[in-house]
Design a protein around this motif. Structure first.
Motif, mmCIF file in Angstrom:
data_model
loop_
_atom_site.group_PDB
_atom_site.id
_atom_site.type_symbol
_atom_site.label_atom_id
_atom_site.label_comp_id
_atom_site.label_asym_id
_atom_site.label_seq_id
_atom_site.Cartn_x
_atom_site.Cartn_y
_atom_site.Cartn_z
ATOM 1 N N HIS A 33 0.843 -1.194 0.000
ATOM 2 C CA HIS A 33 0.000 0.000 0.000
ATOM 3 C C HIS A 33 0.884 1.252 0.000
ATOM 4 O O HIS A 33 0.590 2.224 -0.687
ATOM 5 N N ALA A 34 1.960 1.207 0.764
ATOM 6 C CA ALA A 34 2.890 2.345 0.829
ATOM 7 C C ALA A 34 3.653 2.508 -0.480
ATOM 8 O O ALA A 34 3.927 3.631 -0.909
ATOM 9 N N ASN A 35 4.010 1.393 -1.131
ATOM 10 C CA ASN A 35 4.755 1.444 -2.391
ATOM 11 C C ASN A 35 4.460 0.180 -3.193
ATOM 12 O O ASN A 35 5.109 -0.852 -3.002
ATOM 13 N N PRO A 36 3.498 0.240 -4.098
ATOM 14 C CA PRO A 36 3.128 -0.941 -4.889
ATOM 15 C C PRO A 36 4.255 -1.458 -5.784
ATOM 16 O O PRO A 36 4.209 -2.576 -6.255
ATOM 17 N N GLU A 37 5.279 -0.662 -6.006
ATOM 18 C CA GLU A 37 6.392 -1.061 -6.860
ATOM 19 C C GLU A 37 7.560 -1.654 -6.081
ATOM 20 O O GLU A 37 8.593 -1.976 -6.665
ATOM 21 N N ALA A 38 7.426 -1.808 -4.777
ATOM 22 C CA ALA A 38 8.522 -2.315 -3.944
ATOM 23 C C ALA A 38 8.850 -3.762 -4.279
ATOM 24 O O ALA A 38 7.969 -4.566 -4.574
ATOM 25 N N HIS A 39 10.141 -4.078 -4.242
ATOM 26 C CA HIS A 39 10.617 -5.449 -4.390
ATOM 27 C C HIS A 39 10.651 -6.048 -2.992
ATOM 28 O O HIS A 39 11.080 -5.398 -2.037
ATOM 29 N N ILE A 40 10.235 -7.298 -2.866
ATOM 30 C CA ILE A 40 10.179 -7.954 -1.562
ATOM 31 C C ILE A 40 11.239 -9.044 -1.512
ATOM 32 O O ILE A 40 11.294 -9.907 -2.386
ATOM 33 N N LEU A 41 12.076 -8.984 -0.486
ATOM 34 C CA LEU A 41 13.134 -9.972 -0.291
ATOM 35 C C LEU A 41 12.929 -10.606 1.075
ATOM 36 O O LEU A 41 13.035 -9.928 2.096
ATOM 37 N N GLY A 42 12.591 -11.878 1.096
ATOM 38 C CA GLY A 42 12.280 -12.553 2.351
ATOM 39 C C GLY A 42 13.470 -12.683 3.283
ATOM 40 O O GLY A 42 14.629 -12.550 2.881
ATOM 41 N N VAL A 43 13.177 -12.970 4.527
ATOM 42 C CA VAL A 43 14.193 -13.069 5.577
ATOM 43 C C VAL A 43 15.297 -14.058 5.204
ATOM 44 O O VAL A 43 16.476 -13.778 5.379
ATOM 45 N N ASN A 44 14.907 -15.205 4.688
ATOM 46 C CA ASN A 44 15.882 -16.247 4.370
ATOM 47 C C ASN A 44 16.360 -16.195 2.922
ATOM 48 O O ASN A 44 16.911 -17.159 2.417
ATOM 49 N N ALA A 45 16.143 -15.068 2.247
ATOM 50 C CA ALA A 45 16.516 -14.956 0.843
ATOM 51 C C ALA A 45 17.530 -13.838 0.589
ATOM 52 O O ALA A 45 17.701 -13.414 -0.539
ATOM 53 N N ILE A 46 18.222 -13.378 1.628
ATOM 54 C CA ILE A 46 19.152 -12.259 1.423
ATOM 55 C C ILE A 46 20.304 -12.637 0.504
ATOM 56 O O ILE A 46 20.903 -11.774 -0.111
ATOM 57 N N SER A 47 20.575 -13.927 0.364
ATOM 58 C CA SER A 47 21.637 -14.352 -0.548
ATOM 59 C C SER A 47 21.258 -14.071 -2.002
ATOM 60 O O SER A 47 22.119 -14.082 -2.876
#
Length: 164
Positions: free
Chosen positions: A88-102
């Motif tokens: 809602h704050a930024n519909p274009e944001a990329h999401i990187l999960g906790v266990n996916a920082i690699s």
């Protein structure tokens, strides 16, 4: 690219931020400090959901960076709990999960390639949904992830369990 990484939260979050900083520099991107935040091309927000005031500050940053046409990557625990608020704050944001920082390097490369081609954020149609196994192990529903990919047309990289 010019990258600014801001981290909020516990010691685990801070450790993840250090790993991400090393990855950004290893890939040859320029890591900027807060005094140069107005020059960034990519803003990485390593988030936390511990305190309400911190959550509100994070959502403000995600929104304001998006309004400045800065690519936003949100990592940490907040996407797993408040994904809809982030979108809602930024519909274009990329999401990187906790266990996916690699996979940060992969995401940065995708952003960089799109920028080189001169594609505006909303016209980038190439994305990958995470492995379906991640849906059952994550607090994020299948419908929410479909909503993410359809609405933002961005990468949604969520944790994929290594063992059942």
């Amino acid at each position: 690219m010019k990258v600014y990484l801001e981290s909020f939260g516990c010691s685990a979050s801070q450790a993840s931020a250090e790993i991400m900083k090393a990855s950004v520099e290893r890939l040859g991107h320029e890591l900027l400090g807060p005094e140069f935040a107005d020059q960034v091309e990519v803003y990485i927000c390593n988030s936390c959901t511990v305190k309400y005031t911190t959550e509100q500050k994070i959502l403000y940053k995600i929104r304001s960076m998006g309004e400045k046409n800065v690519e936003v990557i949100v990592s940490g625990c907040m996407p797993e709990v408040q994904l809809e608020d982030i979108l809602h704050a930024n519909p274009e944001a990329h999401i990187l999960g906790v266990n996916a920082i690699s996979r940060l390097g992969e995401l940065l490369s995708s952003i960089e390639q799109r920028k080189k081609k001169g594609l505006p954020g909303g016209e980038h149609l190439e994305f990958r949904l995470p492995n379906l196994l991640a849906f059952s192990m994550s607090r994020v529903s299948v419908l929410t992830l479909i909503f993410i990919s359809a609405r933002s047309r961005r990468a949604a990289i969520l944790p994929v369990p290594t063992a059942l």
